[in-house]
Design a protein around this motif. Structure first.
Motif, PDB file in Angstrom:
ATOM      1  N   LYS A  94      37.055 -15.308 -37.869  1.00 21.82           N
ATOM      2  CA  LYS A  94      37.231 -14.905 -39.273  1.00 21.82           C
ATOM      3  C   LYS A  94      36.010 -15.245 -40.130  1.00 21.82           C
ATOM      4  O   LYS A  94      36.020 -15.047 -41.339  1.00 21.82           O
ATOM      5  N   TRP A  95      34.961 -15.768 -39.504  1.00 22.15           N
ATOM      6  CA  TRP A  95      33.737 -16.111 -40.239  1.00 22.15           C
ATOM      7  C   TRP A  95      32.859 -14.873 -40.397  1.00 22.15           C
ATOM      8  O   TRP A  95      32.698 -14.071 -39.475  1.00 22.15           O
ATOM      9  N   GLU A  96      32.264 -14.749 -41.579  1.00 24.84           N
ATOM     10  CA  GLU A  96      31.220 -13.748 -41.807  1.00 24.84           C
ATOM     11  C   GLU A  96      30.006 -14.525 -42.300  1.00 24.84           C
ATOM     12  O   GLU A  96      30.053 -15.163 -43.361  1.00 24.84           O
ATOM     13  N   ILE A  97      28.932 -14.515 -41.506  1.00 22.99           N
ATOM     14  CA  ILE A  97      27.770 -15.372 -41.790  1.00 22.99           C
ATOM     15  C   ILE A  97      26.589 -14.545 -42.289  1.00 22.99           C
ATOM     16  O   ILE A  97      26.141 -13.604 -41.623  1.00 22.99           O
ATOM     17  N   PHE A  98      26.097 -14.918 -43.454  1.00 21.11           N
ATOM     18  CA  PHE A  98      24.855 -14.363 -44.003  1.00 21.11           C
ATOM     19  C   PHE A  98      23.805 -15.474 -44.001  1.00 21.11           C
ATOM     20  O   PHE A  98      24.139 -16.657 -43.899  1.00 21.11           O
ATOM     21  N   PHE A  99      22.549 -15.088 -44.167  1.00 19.56           N
ATOM     22  CA  PHE A  99      21.484 -16.085 -44.225  1.00 19.56           C
ATOM     23  C   PHE A  99      21.082 -16.311 -45.674  1.00 19.56           C
ATOM     24  O   PHE A  99      20.839 -15.358 -46.415  1.00 19.56           O
ATOM     25  N   ALA A 100      21.055 -17.588 -46.066  1.00 18.21           N
ATOM     26  CA  ALA A 100      20.683 -17.940 -47.440  1.00 18.21           C
ATOM     27  C   ALA A 100      19.224 -17.569 -47.697  1.00 18.21           C
ATOM     28  O   ALA A 100      18.841 -17.252 -48.822  1.00 18.21           O
ATOM     29  N   ASP A 101      18.436 -17.618 -46.632  1.00 19.72           N
ATOM     30  CA  ASP A 101      17.075 -17.079 -46.691  1.00 19.72           C
ATOM     31  C   ASP A 101      16.655 -16.751 -45.268  1.00 19.72           C
ATOM     32  O   ASP A 101      17.243 -17.226 -44.307  1.00 19.72           O
ATOM     33  N   GLU A 102      15.653 -15.892 -45.158  1.00 23.42           N
ATOM     34  CA  GLU A 102      15.162 -15.532 -43.828  1.00 23.42           C
ATOM     35  C   GLU A 102      13.684 -15.171 -43.933  1.00 23.42           C
ATOM     36  O   GLU A 102      13.213 -14.681 -44.966  1.00 23.42           O
ATOM     37  N   ARG A 103      12.988 -15.433 -42.857  1.00 23.80           N
ATOM     38  CA  ARG A 103      11.558 -15.142 -42.802  1.00 23.80           C
ATOM     39  C   ARG A 103      11.357 -13.727 -42.270  1.00 23.80           C
ATOM     40  O   ARG A 103      12.143 -13.274 -41.417  1.00 23.80           O
ATOM     41  N   ALA A 104      10.321 -13.043 -42.749  1.00 26.54           N
ATOM     42  CA  ALA A 104      10.064 -11.662 -42.329  1.00 26.54           C
ATOM     43  C   ALA A 104       9.363 -11.680 -40.975  1.00 26.54           C
ATOM     44  O   ALA A 104       8.163 -11.404 -40.856  1.00 26.54           O
ATOM     45  N   VAL A 105      10.128 -12.031 -39.944  1.00 30.08           N
ATOM     46  CA  VAL A 105       9.607 -12.109 -38.573  1.00 30.08           C
ATOM     47  C   VAL A 105      10.654 -11.496 -37.641  1.00 30.08           C
ATOM     48  O   VAL A 105      11.830 -11.405 -38.013  1.00 30.08           O
ATOM     49  N   PRO A 106      10.251 -11.108 -36.427  1.00 32.45           N
ATOM     50  CA  PRO A 106      11.249 -10.590 -35.475  1.00 32.45           C
ATOM     51  C   PRO A 106      12.339 -11.631 -35.198  1.00 32.45           C
ATOM     52  O   PRO A 106      12.115 -12.838 -35.364  1.00 32.45           O
ATOM     53  N   GLU A 128      21.135 -22.826 -31.652  1.00 34.43           N
ATOM     54  CA  GLU A 128      21.771 -24.127 -31.915  1.00 34.43           C
ATOM     55  C   GLU A 128      23.298 -24.031 -31.964  1.00 34.43           C
ATOM     56  O   GLU A 128      23.986 -24.959 -31.569  1.00 34.43           O
ATOM     57  N   LEU A 129      23.803 -22.898 -32.469  1.00 35.35           N
ATOM     58  CA  LEU A 129      25.249 -22.810 -32.709  1.00 35.35           C
ATOM     59  C   LEU A 129      25.908 -21.596 -32.061  1.00 35.35           C
ATOM     60  O   LEU A 129      26.805 -21.744 -31.243  1.00 35.35           O
ATOM     61  N   LEU A 130      25.456 -20.395 -32.407  1.00 34.31           N
ATOM     62  CA  LEU A 130      26.203 -19.185 -32.032  1.00 34.31           C
ATOM     63  C   LEU A 130      26.367 -19.049 -30.518  1.00 34.31           C
ATOM     64  O   LEU A 130      27.451 -18.718 -30.031  1.00 34.31           O
ATOM     65  N   ASP A 131      25.281 -19.306 -29.769  1.00 33.55           N
ATOM     66  CA  ASP A 131      25.343 -19.151 -28.311  1.00 33.55           C
ATOM     67  C   ASP A 131      26.233 -20.206 -27.647  1.00 33.55           C
ATOM     68  O   ASP A 131      26.581 -20.072 -26.475  1.00 33.55           O
ATOM     69  N   LYS A 132      26.554 -21.264 -28.391  1.00 30.61           N
ATOM     70  CA  LYS A 132      27.321 -22.373 -27.792  1.00 30.61           C
ATOM     71  C   LYS A 132      28.807 -22.337 -28.170  1.00 30.61           C
ATOM     72  O   LYS A 132      29.565 -23.209 -27.781  1.00 30.61           O
ATOM     73  N   ILE A 133      29.206 -21.347 -28.962  1.00 29.87           N
ATOM     74  CA  ILE A 133      30.618 -21.287 -29.378  1.00 29.87           C
ATOM     75  C   ILE A 133      31.483 -20.929 -28.168  1.00 29.87           C
ATOM     76  O   ILE A 133      31.254 -19.900 -27.526  1.00 29.87           O
ATOM     77  N   PRO A 134      32.481 -21.767 -27.842  1.00 30.70           N
ATOM     78  CA  PRO A 134      33.363 -21.444 -26.704  1.00 30.70           C
ATOM     79  C   PRO A 134      34.085 -20.121 -26.952  1.00 30.70           C
ATOM     80  O   PRO A 134      34.480 -19.821 -28.082  1.00 30.70           O
ATOM     81  N   SER A 135      34.257 -19.329 -25.889  1.00 32.21           N
ATOM     82  CA  SER A 135      34.819 -17.981 -26.052  1.00 32.21           C
ATOM     83  C   SER A 135      36.202 -18.007 -26.690  1.00 32.21           C
ATOM     84  O   SER A 135      36.581 -17.101 -27.422  1.00 32.21           O
ATOM     85  N   GLY A 136      36.964 -19.075 -26.466  1.00 27.82           N
ATOM     86  CA  GLY A 136      38.310 -19.158 -27.025  1.00 27.82           C
ATOM     87  C   GLY A 136      38.343 -19.242 -28.540  1.00 27.82           C
ATOM     88  O   GLY A 136      39.379 -18.980 -29.163  1.00 27.82           O
ATOM     89  N   LEU A 137      37.219 -19.606 -29.164  1.00 27.89           N
ATOM     90  CA  LEU A 137      37.208 -19.752 -30.631  1.00 27.89           C
ATOM     91  C   LEU A 137      36.847 -18.443 -31.336  1.00 27.89           C
ATOM     92  O   LEU A 137      36.874 -18.365 -32.556  1.00 27.89           O
ATOM     93  N   GLY A 138      36.491 -17.424 -30.575  1.00 27.93           N
ATOM     94  CA  GLY A 138      36.108 -16.155 -31.196  1.00 27.93           C
ATOM     95  C   GLY A 138      34.662 -16.193 -31.664  1.00 27.93           C
ATOM     96  O   GLY A 138      34.036 -17.245 -31.680  1.00 27.93           O
ATOM     97  N   GLN A 139      34.142 -15.034 -32.036  1.00 27.53           N
ATOM     98  CA  GLN A 139      32.747 -14.945 -32.484  1.00 27.53           C
ATOM     99  C   GLN A 139      32.692 -14.515 -33.946  1.00 27.53           C
ATOM    100  O   GLN A 139      33.422 -13.620 -34.347  1.00 27.53           O
ATOM    101  N   PRO A 140      31.836 -15.159 -34.730  1.00 29.92           N
ATOM    102  CA  PRO A 140      31.702 -14.730 -36.127  1.00 29.92           C
ATOM    103  C   PRO A 140      30.952 -13.404 -36.238  1.00 29.92           C
ATOM    104  O   PRO A 140      30.234 -13.018 -35.315  1.00 29.92           O
ATOM    105  N   LYS A 141      31.139 -12.744 -37.362  1.00 28.58           N
ATOM    106  CA  LYS A 141      30.320 -11.557 -37.672  1.00 28.58           C
ATOM    107  C   LYS A 141      29.064 -12.078 -38.362  1.00 28.58           C
ATOM    108  O   LYS A 141      29.160 -12.765 -39.383  1.00 28.58           O
ATOM    109  N   VAL A 142      27.898 -11.769 -37.804  1.00 21.56           N
ATOM    110  CA  VAL A 142      26.642 -12.328 -38.321  1.00 21.56           C
ATOM    111  C   VAL A 142      25.779 -11.193 -38.858  1.00 21.56           C
ATOM    112  O   VAL A 142      25.701 -10.115 -38.252  1.00 21.56           O
ATOM    113  N   HIS A 143      25.136 -11.443 -39.996  1.00 21.94           N
ATOM    114  CA  HIS A 143      24.291 -10.418 -40.638  1.00 21.94           C
ATOM    115  C   HIS A 143      22.818 -10.824 -40.578  1.00 21.94           C
ATOM    116  O   HIS A 143      22.325 -11.519 -41.476  1.00 21.94           O
ATOM    117  N   PRO A 144      22.089 -10.386 -39.525  1.00 30.41           N
ATOM    118  CA  PRO A 144      20.648 -10.653 -39.508  1.00 30.41           C
ATOM    119  C   PRO A 144      19.912  -9.673 -40.423  1.00 30.41           C
ATOM    120  O   PRO A 144      20.501  -8.697 -40.899  1.00 30.41           O
TER     121      PRO A 144
END
Length: 263
Positions: free
Chosen positions: A71-83, A97-113
């Motif tokens: 149920k998380w929707e994650i935006f970036f408070a700031d981001e660098r203009a890089v790939p 650090e975080l997203l790749d380590k989330i156990p599958s049972g907890l679901g995946q957030p929607k992330v806005h790069p």
């Protein structure tokens, strides 16, 4: 004297992470109750690794202690203009650090790069990112500013937060939700950032600042008049008691501002 931010200090990162988890889960619960989702903005720096310590711990028991990442929707408070796979990317940092380590049972957030098609045009990149915020926050009704359930921010040694730097003209931006910066004093120079009104408009705003390297700037932010005009000081002033600082004892050594005992 108006309402003050909340300052919490912990003996070590493990106790900080435990309380930060409880705080984030309170914000998650309130967001889901309000609109069925938890809308979060996240910064880079050392924050993602502290978030991982807080959020990837095994559950401590009751239903109150479940991170509902689906149920998380994650935006970036700031981001660098890089790939997105570049060492300077906040997305890459949060992913590793975080997203790749989330156990599958907890679901995946929607992330806005960011949209990497606009790496050479940060104004367009900011406009596109603002558009993605509008689709999330203003799809049904027009709103003057988005209201994040929680913004998770860091504090630089100069008192900057997001990519809002001391004495920079962007601190006066009052219309845009997302603004470009092409002359960041800290490399890389080209970035996008949430504007100050968006940050202070959040339901809750949390800073995480740890280590002895932060004690001089925190003393300035909390104990001096000049510190109130630094970006972090302006968030304290605009957000008042919606703002909570999670620090360790070495970061607040010598700071006179009163600490709070518990959430």
């Amino acid at each position: 004297m108006g309402k003050q931010p909340n300052l919490y200090a912990f003996g070590d990162i493990a106790s900080l992470a435990k309380t930060l988890r409880a705080y984030i889960l309170q914000c998650q619960s309130a967001g889901i109750e309000r609109h069925g989702l938890f809308k979060v903005a996240v910064s880079g720096g050392s924050l993602p690794s502290t978030l991982a310590k807080a959020l990837l711990e095994p559950e401590q028991g009751g239903s109150e202690d479940v991170v509902e990442f689906a149920k998380w929707e994650i935006f970036f408070a700031d981001e660098r203009a890089v790939p997105l796979d570049h060492a300077d990317s906040n997305y890459k940092l949060l992913k590793e650090e975080l997203l790749d380590k989330i156990p599958s049972g907890l679901g995946q957030p929607k992330v806005h790069p960011i949209d990497i098609n606009y790496l050479d045009d940060v104004q367009e990149m900011a406009d596109q990112y603002q558009e993605s915020l509008m689709q999330s926050f203003a799809a049904k009704d027009s709103v003057k500013l988005p209201i994040f359930d929680l913004l998770l921010l860091g504090c630089g040694a100069d008192g900057h937060t997001c990519s809002l730097f001391p004495n920079h003209e962007l601190l006066r931006e009052s219309d845009a939700w997302v603004a470009p910066i092409e002359d960041s004093p800290k490399p890389p120079a080209k970035r996008i950032t949430l504007s100050l009104p968006v940050v202070t408009h959040g339901t809750k705003i949390a800073f995480v600042a740890t280590g002895a390297g932060k004690k001089d700037i925190l003393k300035q932010i909390f104990d001096t008049e000049e510190g109130r005009s630094l970006p972090c000081g302006l968030v304290n002033e605009g957000g008042a008691d919606k703002v909570s600082w999670f620090t360790d004892s070495s970061a607040v050594e010598g700071v006179g501002f009163p600490r709070r005992g518990s959430l």
